[in-house]
Write an enzyme that holds these catalytic residues in place. Structure first.
Site, PDB file in Angstrom:
ATOM      1  N   LEU A  65      61.950 -22.934 -37.653  1.00 27.73           N
ATOM      2  CA  LEU A  65      61.399 -21.662 -37.159  1.00 27.73           C
ATOM      3  C   LEU A  65      60.055 -21.843 -36.460  1.00 27.73           C
ATOM      4  CD1 LEU A  65      62.279 -19.101 -39.995  1.00 27.73           C
ATOM      5  CD2 LEU A  65      63.266 -19.259 -37.706  1.00 27.73           C
ATOM      6  N   ASN A  96      58.745 -28.771 -41.484  1.00 28.11           N
ATOM      7  CA  ASN A  96      57.869 -29.497 -40.542  1.00 28.11           C
ATOM      8  C   ASN A  96      57.140 -28.554 -39.594  1.00 28.11           C
ATOM      9  OD1 ASN A  96      60.275 -28.880 -39.225  1.00 28.11           O
ATOM     10  ND2 ASN A  96      60.235 -30.690 -37.934  1.00 28.11           N
ATOM     11  N   ASP A 334      70.798 -27.285 -36.987  1.00 28.86           N
ATOM     12  CA  ASP A 334      69.577 -28.042 -36.677  1.00 28.86           C
ATOM     13  C   ASP A 334      68.901 -27.417 -35.448  1.00 28.86           C
ATOM     14  OD1 ASP A 334      67.484 -29.803 -36.659  1.00 28.86           O
ATOM     15  OD2 ASP A 334      68.654 -31.556 -36.066  1.00 28.86           O
ATOM     16  N   PHE A 352      62.854 -34.674 -29.389  1.00 34.29           N
ATOM     17  CA  PHE A 352      64.256 -34.582 -29.822  1.00 34.29           C
ATOM     18  C   PHE A 352      64.577 -33.142 -30.193  1.00 34.29           C
ATOM     19  CE2 PHE A 352      62.972 -38.941 -30.898  1.00 34.29           C
ATOM     20  CZ  PHE A 352      64.044 -39.682 -30.429  1.00 34.29           C
TER      21      PHE A 352
HETATM   22 ZN   LIG Z   1      66.423 -33.731 -39.000  1.00 32.65          ZN
END
Ligand SMILES: [Zn+2]
Length: 460
Positions: A65, A96, A334, A352
């Site tokens: 988020l 993260n 993801d 990524f």
């Molecule tokens: Zn991951």
């Protein structure tokens, strides 16, 4: 308004092994009844679900988020509104952020903000290690007290096996599942795409499948040693599926999830659309559509750069086989938003990740249900009862008395995913312009529609 009568849909509730035409009555935010010809109390709105599937509100266990700290990419408001559009009544957010979710204060901040600004239910995960640095354990008991439903260093991976062992012991003590982003740094080093034919052809640094499989094997051994429940996130490699399949047979408390991009695309996509459609993409649409136009993109398109990377055709098949035989019990996106300016750089330098909340249901239906690899009920289970069970969410079912979270979708409807239609703050999806099959009609949270597509509500 937190009551609603959904009439005439195909109700699929895998938790109760229910799959039949029926009405669903939601009263005061709870499921009140499921059955034929239900009548609603006066004033309750009716929702015509004929020709549609009515499922328990879908759950995505893997969402970034970006709030707090990276709100240029996404916020709790925009991320949860993308979730609602994608059919998700509940999402699980990753730690993260900046600061990382490694303390009770950040957990409280996100839960509070999700309550006021979130369109759907938000469940929070806490970090395994302080600042996701892999050096010192986060206060796991305190995180549990603050309300996290699992711990993970997602985006990072604890490399020190002894630290991971201690994390497993604490996780078990506090009855928390441990989710792991499986990446061995010494094997992956600075790889940017799958190590195989295409990275050599394109001159890009390779990321071997063993870089994931090594940590999956480690996690199996630690789950066995400690009894902790370890869930391997976004599996991409054939070897990972084989390891988990074998370990589950022995009763090891290990599980896994797969993301639609890993079982739709392959590393050939990094060489551009022409190469992809001529090779691994040849059969992609054959069984689900006829006469679709195949989207185009150039080589080195950074919307095909994710972690773990798109893998070979063989890996893609193995992930599909793992989903079909139940080795992989959970589907997730993801969802990883990034700003345009961050992705509009050389392949090597781009971050990524891709967004995924709004396309994952359609891509899963296309690759699993429309190809007859998996039944509709078994596919829905991977978005409802299975994740709810793993994380102890008390959701994912239409049992009487359950929270009135419902997803209504048309599995047969063709639509094109357009850039301007996305509710996410970011636009880093490889699937814009794709003709997809299977569209969300409504997402209902606690009896209230939070997203409705072309549907009129009538009061009885
Ligand atoms: Zn991951």
């Amino acid at each position: 308004m937190n009551s609603l009568l959904l009439t005439g849909g195909r109700v699929v509730d895998p938790a109760n092994r229910f799959d039949s035409l029926a009405d669903v009555l939601l009263l005061n935010g709870k499921v009140s009844a499921v059955g034929k010809s239900l009548s609603a109390p006066a004033g309750v709105q009716k929702f015509d679900a004929r020709g549609k599937v009515v499922a328990p509100g879908l759950i995505d266990v893997h969402v970034h988020l970006r709030e707090p700290g990276q709100t240029a990419k996404e916020t709790i408001a925009t991320g949860t509104s993308a979730a609602a559009r994608g059919g998700f009544a509940s999402i699980v957010c990753m730690p993260n952020t900046a600061p990382a979710i490694d303390n009770a204060g950040t957990v409280a901040l996100i839960r509070e903000r999700a309550k006021t600004e979130g369109a759907v239910n938000v469940f929070v995960t806490g970090a395994i290690s302080k600042d996701l640095a892999g050096e010192e354990l986060a206060p796991i008991g305190g995180l549990k007290k603050a309300g996290v439903i699992a711990i993970t260093d997602d985006g990072h991976c604890v490399q020190n096996n002894d630290l991971m062992r201690r994390a497993c012991e604490y996780a078990r003590m506090f009855d928390l599942p441990l989710m792991d982003h499986c990446q061995d740094y010494s094997l992956v080093t600075d790889g940017v795409m799958h190590e195989g034919y295409w990275n050599v052809a394109l001159g890009l640094r390779g990321w071997p499948a063993a870089g994931e499989e090594m940590i999956v094997a480690r996690n199996i051994l630690l789950a066995e040693l400690t009894g902790a429940r370890i869930h391997c996130q976004h599996l991409s490699a054939a070897g990972s599926v084989a390891l988990i399949r074998e370990a589950k047979k022995r009763g090891v408390p290990i599980s896994g999830e797969a993301c639609p991009h890993h079982f739709t695309l392959t590393d050939a996509a990094v060489a551009g659309s022409e190469k992809f459609w001529a090779e691994d993409g040849k059969t992609l649409f054959r069984t689900s559509h006829s006469g679709v136009r195949t989207p185009k993109w150039p080589a080195y398109d950074t919307h095909f750069k994710m972690n773990p990377p798109l893998r070979s055709a063989g890996d893609r098949e193995a992930i599909l086989a793992g989903l079909a035989d139940g080795t992989i019990e959970i589907l997730a996106s993801d969802h990883a938003p990034h700003c345009d300016y961050e992705k509009e750089v050389e392949f090597d330098s781009a971050p990524f990740g891709i967004t995924g909340l709004e396309t994952e249901l359609a891509l899963s239906l296309m690759q699993l249900v429309h190809t007859r690899r998996l039944s509709l009920a078994d596919t829905i289970a991977k978005y409802t009862v299975n994740p709810a069970r793993l994380l102890g969410l008390g959701k994912g079912t239409l049992s009487v008395g359950a929270d009135a979270d419902v997803t209504v979708f048309d599995p047969e409807q063709d639509w094109v995913f357009q850039r301007e239609d996305s509710a996410s703050k970011s636009r880093n999806s490889p699937f814009f312009g794709w003709q997809l099959k299977g569209r969300v009609v409504a997402t209902i949270v606690a009896g209230r529609p939070v997203f409705i597509e072309q549907q009129t509500l009538a009061t009885v």
